[in-house]
Write a protein that holds these residues in place. Structure first.
Motif, PDB file in Angstrom:
ATOM      1  N   UNK A 130      -5.098 -62.077  18.054  1.00 45.91           N
ATOM      2  CA  UNK A 130      -6.405 -61.649  17.543  1.00 45.91           C
ATOM      3  C   UNK A 130      -7.251 -62.851  17.117  1.00 45.91           C
ATOM      4  N   UNK A 131      -6.647 -63.812  16.434  1.00 47.63           N
ATOM      5  CA  UNK A 131      -7.398 -65.006  16.017  1.00 47.63           C
ATOM      6  C   UNK A 131      -7.919 -65.783  17.228  1.00 47.63           C
ATOM      7  N   UNK A 132      -7.099 -65.835  18.272  1.00 48.11           N
ATOM      8  CA  UNK A 132      -7.515 -66.532  19.486  1.00 48.11           C
ATOM      9  C   UNK A 132      -8.708 -65.831  20.125  1.00 48.11           C
ATOM     10  N   UNK A 133      -8.672 -64.500  20.170  1.00 48.63           N
ATOM     11  CA  UNK A 133      -9.807 -63.751  20.721  1.00 48.63           C
ATOM     12  C   UNK A 133     -11.050 -63.957  19.855  1.00 48.63           C
ATOM     13  N   UNK A 134     -10.893 -63.931  18.551  1.00 48.18           N
ATOM     14  CA  UNK A 134     -12.047 -64.110  17.671  1.00 48.18           C
ATOM     15  C   UNK A 134     -12.673 -65.495  17.856  1.00 48.18           C
ATOM     16  N   UNK A 135     -11.852 -66.465  18.123  1.00 46.10           N
ATOM     17  CA  UNK A 135     -12.369 -67.824  18.272  1.00 46.10           C
ATOM     18  C   UNK A 135     -12.959 -68.088  19.652  1.00 46.10           C
ATOM     19  N   UNK A 136     -12.303 -67.574  20.714  1.00 43.93           N
ATOM     20  CA  UNK A 136     -12.705 -67.942  22.063  1.00 43.93           C
ATOM     21  C   UNK A 136     -13.289 -66.799  22.881  1.00 43.93           C
ATOM     22  N   UNK A 137     -13.176 -65.572  22.398  1.00 40.74           N
ATOM     23  CA  UNK A 137     -13.698 -64.443  23.153  1.00 40.74           C
ATOM     24  C   UNK A 137     -15.214 -64.473  23.234  1.00 40.74           C
ATOM     25  N   UNK A 138     -15.731 -63.787  24.257  1.00 40.92           N
ATOM     26  CA  UNK A 138     -17.176 -63.783  24.458  1.00 40.92           C
ATOM     27  C   UNK A 138     -17.777 -62.385  24.364  1.00 40.92           C
ATOM     28  N   UNK A 139     -16.975 -61.377  24.578  1.00 46.01           N
ATOM     29  CA  UNK A 139     -17.506 -60.012  24.612  1.00 46.01           C
ATOM     30  C   UNK A 139     -17.419 -59.379  23.221  1.00 46.01           C
ATOM     31  N   UNK A 140     -18.537 -58.855  22.763  1.00 51.60           N
ATOM     32  CA  UNK A 140     -18.640 -58.338  21.395  1.00 51.60           C
ATOM     33  C   UNK A 140     -17.650 -57.217  21.129  1.00 51.60           C
ATOM     34  N   UNK A 141     -17.447 -56.316  22.097  1.00 52.47           N
ATOM     35  CA  UNK A 141     -16.527 -55.198  21.855  1.00 52.47           C
ATOM     36  C   UNK A 141     -15.101 -55.686  21.646  1.00 52.47           C
ATOM     37  N   UNK A 142     -14.680 -56.661  22.430  1.00 52.94           N
ATOM     38  CA  UNK A 142     -13.323 -57.190  22.275  1.00 52.94           C
ATOM     39  C   UNK A 142     -13.177 -57.950  20.963  1.00 52.94           C
ATOM     40  N   UNK A 143     -14.212 -58.682  20.578  1.00 48.51           N
ATOM     41  CA  UNK A 143     -14.152 -59.414  19.309  1.00 48.51           C
ATOM     42  C   UNK A 143     -14.100 -58.451  18.133  1.00 48.51           C
ATOM     43  N   UNK A 144     -14.876 -57.364  18.204  1.00 47.84           N
ATOM     44  CA  UNK A 144     -14.835 -56.350  17.138  1.00 47.84           C
ATOM     45  C   UNK A 144     -13.459 -55.703  17.082  1.00 47.84           C
ATOM     46  N   UNK A 145     -12.884 -55.435  18.236  1.00 47.42           N
ATOM     47  CA  UNK A 145     -11.546 -54.850  18.297  1.00 47.42           C
ATOM     48  C   UNK A 145     -10.519 -55.813  17.709  1.00 47.42           C
ATOM     49  N   UNK A 146     -10.647 -57.091  18.025  1.00 48.93           N
ATOM     50  CA  UNK A 146      -9.727 -58.095  17.487  1.00 48.93           C
ATOM     51  C   UNK A 146      -9.841 -58.184  15.964  1.00 48.93           C
ATOM     52  N   UNK A 147     -11.049 -58.107  15.447  1.00 43.75           N
ATOM     53  CA  UNK A 147     -11.250 -58.167  13.992  1.00 43.75           C
ATOM     54  C   UNK A 147     -10.624 -56.954  13.310  1.00 43.75           C
ATOM     55  N   UNK A 148     -10.885 -55.782  13.844  1.00 40.27           N
ATOM     56  CA  UNK A 148     -10.314 -54.547  13.294  1.00 40.27           C
ATOM     57  C   UNK A 148      -8.793 -54.586  13.372  1.00 40.27           C
ATOM     58  N   UNK A 149      -8.291 -55.012  14.490  1.00 38.97           N
ATOM     59  CA  UNK A 149      -6.860 -55.085  14.728  1.00 38.97           C
ATOM     60  C   UNK A 149      -6.207 -56.075  13.769  1.00 38.97           C
ATOM     61  N   UNK A 150      -6.828 -57.234  13.589  1.00 44.37           N
ATOM     62  CA  UNK A 150      -6.290 -58.261  12.708  1.00 44.37           C
ATOM     63  C   UNK A 150      -6.189 -57.765  11.263  1.00 44.37           C
ATOM     64  N   UNK A 151      -7.225 -57.076  10.804  1.00 41.49           N
ATOM     65  CA  UNK A 151      -7.211 -56.554   9.431  1.00 41.49           C
ATOM     66  C   UNK A 151      -6.094 -55.540   9.234  1.00 41.49           C
ATOM     67  N   UNK A 152      -5.908 -54.655  10.204  1.00 41.64           N
ATOM     68  CA  UNK A 152      -4.835 -53.656  10.111  1.00 41.64           C
ATOM     69  C   UNK A 152      -3.467 -54.331  10.141  1.00 41.64           C
TER      70      UNK A 152
END
Length: 164
Positions: A130-152
């Motif tokens: 999730x941290x890797x996606x948040x840092x290097x991802x480009x698509x907003x939906x995937x980054x939002x999913x990574x943030x939600x996923x990381x918190x859970x």
């Protein structure tokens, strides 16, 4: 966990980080379902059975969410040229760290102890993805999913560590 470990071991991708993340996320949640179902079948400790049930429900929900967003329909490699050499190196390094986490041996013991140890590794690898996606991802939906996923994942890991 074996399927997740194998997929990470075999993934030397230099594709769009969002595509890699979504693919590994699907494998990750299927591995979470396997872990949870094994604990629910064999585990005795009430707190860990509750953790397994939470993991099962979250994995099922997230897999449905992936289907609903049609994220699994992206064609791998579509944005290959848009991935910079620095991003490629960073993704490969993150996958190496996930590989090391998933290769950590777990002492055989009673089902509750095994579940706690495997689930801790599972959450640690998930947080790194999730941290890797948040840092290097480009698509907003995937980054939002990574943030939600990381918190859970962080909440569930704290609850699991409280049991230990």
């Amino acid at each position: 966990m074996a399927a997740l470990r194998d997929e990470v071991l075999n993934n030397n991708s230099v594709e769009n980080p969002d595509h890699v993340f979504i693919h590994l996320l699907e494998v990750y949640h299927h591995s979470g379902l396997d872990l949870a179902q094994a604990q629910l079948r064999r585990g005795k400790e009430a707190a860990l059975r509750l953790a397994a049930d939470t993991l099962r429900h979250r994995s099922q929900r997230n897999l449905k969410q992936l289907e609903a967003l049609h994220l699994n329909q992206h064609s791998p490699g579509a944005d290959f040229r848009a991935t910079s050499p620095a991003q490629v190196r960073a993704l490969q390094q993150a996958l190496q760290r996930v590989r090391r986490i998933l290769a950590t041996p777990v002492k055989a013991g009673n089902p509750d102890q095994e579940f706690a140890a495997l689930t801790a590794l599972y959450y640690q690898s998930g947080l790194l993805l999730a941290r890797t996606e948040l840092r290097y991802g480009r698509e907003a939906r995937q980054k939002a999913l990574a943030k939600q996923w990381s918190e859970a994942q962080q909440r569930e890991l704290r609850a699991l560590n409280a049991w230990k």
